[in-house]
Write a protein that holds these residues in place. Structure first.
Motif, PDB file in Angstrom:
ATOM      1  N   TRP A   1      -5.129   0.285  -3.583  1.00  0.00           N
ATOM      2  CA  TRP A   1      -3.180   0.365  -2.959  1.00  0.00           C
ATOM      3  C   TRP A   1      -3.240  -0.301  -1.701  1.00  0.00           C
ATOM      4  O   TRP A   1      -2.292  -0.568  -1.680  1.00  0.00           O
ATOM      5  CB  TRP A   1      -2.703   2.549  -3.203  1.00  0.00           C
ATOM      6  N   LYS A   2      -4.160   0.442  -1.309  1.00  0.00           N
ATOM      7  CA  LYS A   2      -3.662   0.248  -0.030  1.00  0.00           C
ATOM      8  C   LYS A   2      -3.665  -1.578   0.833  1.00  0.00           C
ATOM      9  O   LYS A   2      -2.427  -2.006   1.707  1.00  0.00           O
ATOM     10  CB  LYS A   2      -4.720   0.686   1.808  1.00  0.00           C
ATOM     11  N   ILE A   3      -3.690  -2.168  -0.090  1.00  0.00           N
ATOM     12  CA  ILE A   3      -4.365  -3.311   0.163  1.00  0.00           C
ATOM     13  C   ILE A   3      -3.162  -3.832  -0.594  1.00  0.00           C
ATOM     14  O   ILE A   3      -2.466  -5.005  -0.264  1.00  0.00           O
ATOM     15  CB  ILE A   3      -5.938  -4.135  -0.482  1.00  0.00           C
ATOM     16  N   ALA A   4      -2.944  -3.970  -1.675  1.00  0.00           N
ATOM     17  CA  ALA A   4      -1.341  -4.032  -2.282  1.00  0.00           C
ATOM     18  C   ALA A   4      -0.715  -3.091  -1.532  1.00  0.00           C
ATOM     19  O   ALA A   4       0.488  -4.363  -1.806  1.00  0.00           O
ATOM     20  CB  ALA A   4      -1.107  -3.402  -3.871  1.00  0.00           C
ATOM     21  N   VAL A   5      -0.283  -2.414  -0.987  1.00  0.00           N
ATOM     22  CA  VAL A   5       0.980  -2.009  -0.105  1.00  0.00           C
ATOM     23  C   VAL A   5       1.004  -3.316   1.537  1.00  0.00           C
ATOM     24  O   VAL A   5       1.693  -3.353   1.712  1.00  0.00           O
ATOM     25  CB  VAL A   5       1.081  -1.000   0.443  1.00  0.00           C
ATOM     26  N   ALA A   6      -0.182  -3.207   1.629  1.00  0.00           N
ATOM     27  CA  ALA A   6      -0.009  -4.241   2.615  1.00  0.00           C
ATOM     28  C   ALA A   6       0.208  -5.472   2.464  1.00  0.00           C
ATOM     29  O   ALA A   6       1.636  -6.075   2.622  1.00  0.00           O
ATOM     30  CB  ALA A   6      -1.241  -4.134   3.349  1.00  0.00           C
ATOM     31  N   VAL A   7       0.083  -6.027   0.536  1.00  0.00           N
ATOM     32  CA  VAL A   7      -0.135  -7.284   0.998  1.00  0.00           C
ATOM     33  C   VAL A   7       1.746  -7.252   0.427  1.00  0.00           C
ATOM     34  O   VAL A   7       2.533  -8.648   0.919  1.00  0.00           O
ATOM     35  CB  VAL A   7      -0.177  -7.950  -0.826  1.00  0.00           C
ATOM     36  N   VAL A   8       2.020  -6.474  -0.224  1.00  0.00           N
ATOM     37  CA  VAL A   8       3.553  -6.225  -0.456  1.00  0.00           C
ATOM     38  C   VAL A   8       5.023  -6.075   0.622  1.00  0.00           C
ATOM     39  O   VAL A   8       5.229  -6.990   0.865  1.00  0.00           O
ATOM     40  CB  VAL A   8       3.864  -5.118  -1.109  1.00  0.00           C
ATOM     41  N   VAL A   9       4.210  -5.245   1.514  1.00  0.00           N
ATOM     42  CA  VAL A   9       4.942  -5.257   2.757  1.00  0.00           C
ATOM     43  C   VAL A   9       4.589  -6.785   3.997  1.00  0.00           C
ATOM     44  O   VAL A   9       5.860  -6.666   3.972  1.00  0.00           O
ATOM     45  CB  VAL A   9       4.271  -3.949   4.039  1.00  0.00           C
TER      46      VAL A   9
END
Length: 70
Positions: free
Chosen positions: A20-28
Motif C-alpha cells: 500500500w505504501k507504493i500506491a499511496v506514494a504514486v497517488v500523492v
C-alpha cells in the motif's frame, strides 16, 4: 452483493497490490504534480521529468522501508 465485493476486490488488488505504501506514494506524487501544473503553471516539459524522478524516489523510499533491518 458478491459481484460488487469481487469487483471492489479486483480493483483493490490491481491498484494497491501487495504494498500500500507504493500506491499511496504514486497517488500523492501525481496529485502534487497535478497541483503544480494547474496552480503554478509549471510547463509540462519541466514537470514531466520532475514527477518521474519523484515517482522513482518514492518507490525507492518505500522499498527501503520494507527492506530495512529491524
Amino acid at each position: 452483493m458478491g459481484f460488487i465485493r469481487g469487483f471492489g476486490q479486483f480493483w483493490y488488488d490491481l491498484i494497491v497490490g501487495d504494498d500500500w505504501k507504493i500506491a499511496v506514494a504514486v497517488v500523492v506524487t501525481l496529485a502534487l504534480g497535478t497541483v503544480a501544473l494547474l496552480a503554478f503553471a509549471v510547463p509540462a516539459t519541466v514537470l514531466t521529468p520532475v514527477v518521474g524522478v519523484c515517482l522513482m524516489a518514492a518507490f525507492a523510499i518505500a522499498l527501503r522501508i520494507d527492506t530495512r533491518d529491524r
